[in-house]
Design an enzyme around this catalytic site. Structure first.
Site, PDB file in Angstrom:
ATOM      1  CB  SER A 150      -0.893   0.018   1.244  1.00  0.00           C
ATOM      2  OG  SER A 150      -1.620   1.236   1.339  1.00  0.00           O
ATOM      3  CE1 TYR A 163      -4.792  -2.080   4.767  1.00  0.00           C
ATOM      4  CE2 TYR A 163      -3.677   0.027   4.440  1.00  0.00           C
ATOM      5  CZ  TYR A 163      -4.269  -1.118   3.921  1.00  0.00           C
ATOM      6  OH  TYR A 163      -4.317  -1.305   2.569  1.00  0.00           O
TER       7      TYR A 163
END
Length: 257
Positions: A150, A163
């Protein structure tokens, strides 16, 4: 040119979002795809990924898989090899999130995100490499691993500590696997999506957050799952052999701005 003709690819988190788009792209390019997820119904609606692939003339099977469990990953790769004979591409895509900062994150939330997003990728890489080491190289490569990281593995993930930390770990794991197993002719790369519009519920589709993302992204639209699938397709193909250990941004220029 069919980029993945007769290749065997495992895709985790394949029922929805990025995994679904990657699996569909691989099947269109001739891969035999093994779909892994805890559910079959797409979050965004429509037919299951398996049905879409088969209706379009592609080849696929599906296996229920919890990537945080070694036994599930082991059985998944075993099924791929027993069905199709080898493993050419392993896509570690399955992920979860909490949308909680440091003080808000409960221990069980932390453990679940790390179990899926980081340990799940570790299991996927480890099981894939074990299989690939047994295989003969094809066009100089025994196998390829594509991890979905990401943009928030490179910069902070505002308001979602577990995350961001997990995705930062995926980026580093990708480098480690690439360097440690280059001599074994195993290619390992990551794709780092920026803001991609999927059917994911919750804060990801908050109007204010979307407005900020639109203003922050130089390209005149936000990302689509197909944009990420294109990068994952390149990294799974013979076009990317002397490319290993990279974290390929797919973010419309966000990080360049």
């Amino acid at each position: 040119m069919v980029l993945l003709e007769n290749k065997v690819a495992v895709v985790t988190g394949a029922s929805s979002g990025l995994g679904r788009a990657i699996a569909l792209a691989y099947a269109r390019e001739g891969a035999r795809v093994v779909l892994a997820d805890l559910r079959e119904e797409p979050v965004e609606g429509g037919l299951p990924t398996l049905e879409l692939i088969r209706q379009s003339g592609g080849t696929a099977i599906s296996r229920p898989t919890d990537v945080s469990q070694w036994a599930d990953i082991d059985e998944l790769v075993t099924a791929a090899v027993e069905t199709y004979g080898r493993l050419d591409v392993m896509v570690n895509n399955a992920a979860t999130y909490t949308s909680t900062n440091l003080v808000e994150t409960a221990e069980d939330q932390w453990q679940r995100v790390i179990a899926v997003n980081l340990t799940g990728v570790f299991f996927g890489c480890k099981r894939a490499v074990r299989q690939m080491l047994k295989q003969e190289a094809v066009n100089e490569v025994r196998g390829r691993i594509v991890n979905i990281s990401s943009q928030h593995g490179m910069v902070a993930s505002p308001g979602d500590l577990p995350y961001g930390v997990s995705k930062g770990g995926v980026v580093q794991m990708t480098r480690q696997v690439a360097v440690d197993h280059a001599k074994d002719l195993i290619v390992c790369n990551a794709v780092a999506p920026g803001k991609i519009i999927t059917g994911k519920p919750g804060i990801a589709n908050d109007p204010q957050a979307l407005d900020y993302s639109v203003r922050r992204t130089p390209w005149p639209r936000l990302g689509r799952p197909e944009d990420v699938a294109g990068a994952a397709l390149f990294l799974a193909s013979d076009l990317a052999t002397y490319v290993t250990g990279i974290n390929l941004l797919v973010d419309g220029g966000w990080m360049a701005g």
